[in-house]
Design a protein around this motif. Structure first.
Motif, PDB file in Angstrom:
ATOM      1  N   LEU A  49      -0.393   3.980   8.522  1.00 37.34           N
ATOM      2  CA  LEU A  49      -1.199   4.693   7.516  1.00 37.34           C
ATOM      3  C   LEU A  49      -0.361   5.762   6.833  1.00 37.34           C
ATOM      4  N   CYS A  50       0.429   6.432   7.651  1.00 36.64           N
ATOM      5  CA  CYS A  50       1.248   7.530   7.127  1.00 36.64           C
ATOM      6  C   CYS A  50       2.269   6.967   6.120  1.00 36.64           C
ATOM      7  N   SER A  59       0.750   5.854   2.859  1.00 32.70           N
ATOM      8  CA  SER A  59       0.329   6.932   1.960  1.00 32.70           C
ATOM      9  C   SER A  59       1.422   7.279   0.939  1.00 32.70           C
ATOM     10  N   ARG A  60       2.581   6.622   1.053  1.00 33.36           N
ATOM     11  CA  ARG A  60       3.617   6.756   0.015  1.00 33.36           C
ATOM     12  C   ARG A  60       3.267   5.892  -1.201  1.00 33.36           C
ATOM     13  N   GLN A 103      -4.357  10.241  -4.636  1.00 35.16           N
ATOM     14  CA  GLN A 103      -4.444   9.700  -3.257  1.00 35.16           C
ATOM     15  C   GLN A 103      -5.915   9.538  -2.845  1.00 35.16           C
ATOM     16  N   TRP A 107      -7.712   7.335  -1.420  1.00 29.40           N
ATOM     17  CA  TRP A 107      -8.139   6.533  -0.275  1.00 29.40           C
ATOM     18  C   TRP A 107      -8.694   7.417   0.820  1.00 29.40           C
ATOM     19  N   CYS A 125     -12.486   1.334   4.694  1.00 26.06           N
ATOM     20  CA  CYS A 125     -11.761   1.930   3.567  1.00 26.06           C
ATOM     21  C   CYS A 125     -12.762   2.353   2.503  1.00 26.06           C
ATOM     22  N   PHE A 161      -2.819   1.057  -2.095  1.00 21.41           N
ATOM     23  CA  PHE A 161      -2.654   1.597  -0.736  1.00 21.41           C
ATOM     24  C   PHE A 161      -2.870   0.477   0.297  1.00 21.41           C
TER      25      PHE A 161
END
Ligand SMILES: Cc1cc2nc3c(=O)[nH]c(=O)nc-3n(C[C@H](O)[C@H](O)[C@H](O)COP(=O)(O)O)c2cc1C
Length: 220
Positions: free
Chosen positions: A32-33, A36-37, A45, A47, A130, A147
């Protein structure tokens, strides 16, 4: 396994049968981290993701048994009058899936039972829900999509299989109640996460793609 983007793109597929093998929260967190890019317009962002794993998955499935009702989705999963070529693509996917499994059109019960496996996350040990803020518009929905694909490719790199699942929008009230989601959030989809059961016939399904000239034009 060494992986590059092309390999990840070509080997990713919607997995609809998982092994019982568990997946760690730390691996999901790492994916997930990294995901997030993903880019998003104005870097909003937008999401909003909820993870269910381990004993929470068991509690969730139990909760669902006590809340069996379906809801009117909060958005149209498909446009009301799906036109071609989109309609044919959708039809073909269903027919390819059910013919692979040997479930004919007349066997309505068999088809329903297969579809119902969605609500068990296809036996996956973990799942995502989500969401997007209801006050966001189409550009932010597109950001959420980016994402999700980034997440799925990163998962693929780690040998982790996924299946995005819009079907959960048919149970958005139950899902929101279980996770205690803010009233401003709208459930876009779920996602099954885990390890592919390679022996499960459903995972032999290979989805086709429209030829390039259907959807691209090089202007001369
Ligand atoms: C946002 C989204 C929602 C989806 N919802 C479901 C679903 O509810 N159930 C399901 O079995 N597949 C679902 N799929 C998987 C699609 O059917 C699949 O992506 C498509 O047929 C292409 O196949 P592939 O993912 O194997 O390349 C979904 C895919 C996306 C991107």
């Amino acid at each position: 396994m060494s992986m590059n983007v092309t390999k990840a793109v070509f080997s990713r597929k919607s997995t609809r049968g998982f092994l019982k093998k568990s997946i760690s929260n730390s691996l999901i967190k790492e994916l997930l981290c990294k995901a997030s890019r993903s880019p998003s317009g104005g870097n909003l962002q937008p999401w909003r993701i909820f993870v269910i794993n381990k004993k929470i998955m068991n509690l969730f499935l139990e909760f669902q048994e006590n809340h069996p009702d379906f809801d009117e989705p909060e958005y149209d999963i498909y446009p009301p009058n799906l036109i071609d070529p989109y309609r044919s693509s959708r039809y073909k996917l269903g027919e390819d899936m059910y013919s692979l499994l040997g479930i004919p059109r007349e066997d309505k019960m068999g088809r329903l039972e297969q579809a119902a496996k969605n609500f068990n996350f296809f036996d996956a040990p973990a799942g995502l829900f989500c969401f997007i803020d209801k006050r966001m518009g189409p550009p932010q929905w597109s950001d959420l999509g980016m994402f999700l694909q980034t997440f799925m490719l990163l998962a693929q790199e780690q040998g982790v299989a996924t299946c995005a699942q819009e079907c959960w929008s048919l149970k958005h009230q139950m899902v929101k109640k279980f996770i205690g989601a803010d009233k401003n959030l709208m459930l876009f989809c779920g996602m099954a996460i885990g390890y592919e059961d390679k022996k499960n016939l459903i995972n032999k399904l290979s989805s086709s793609r429209e030829p390039l000239d259907t959807w691209v034009e090089f202007i001369k």
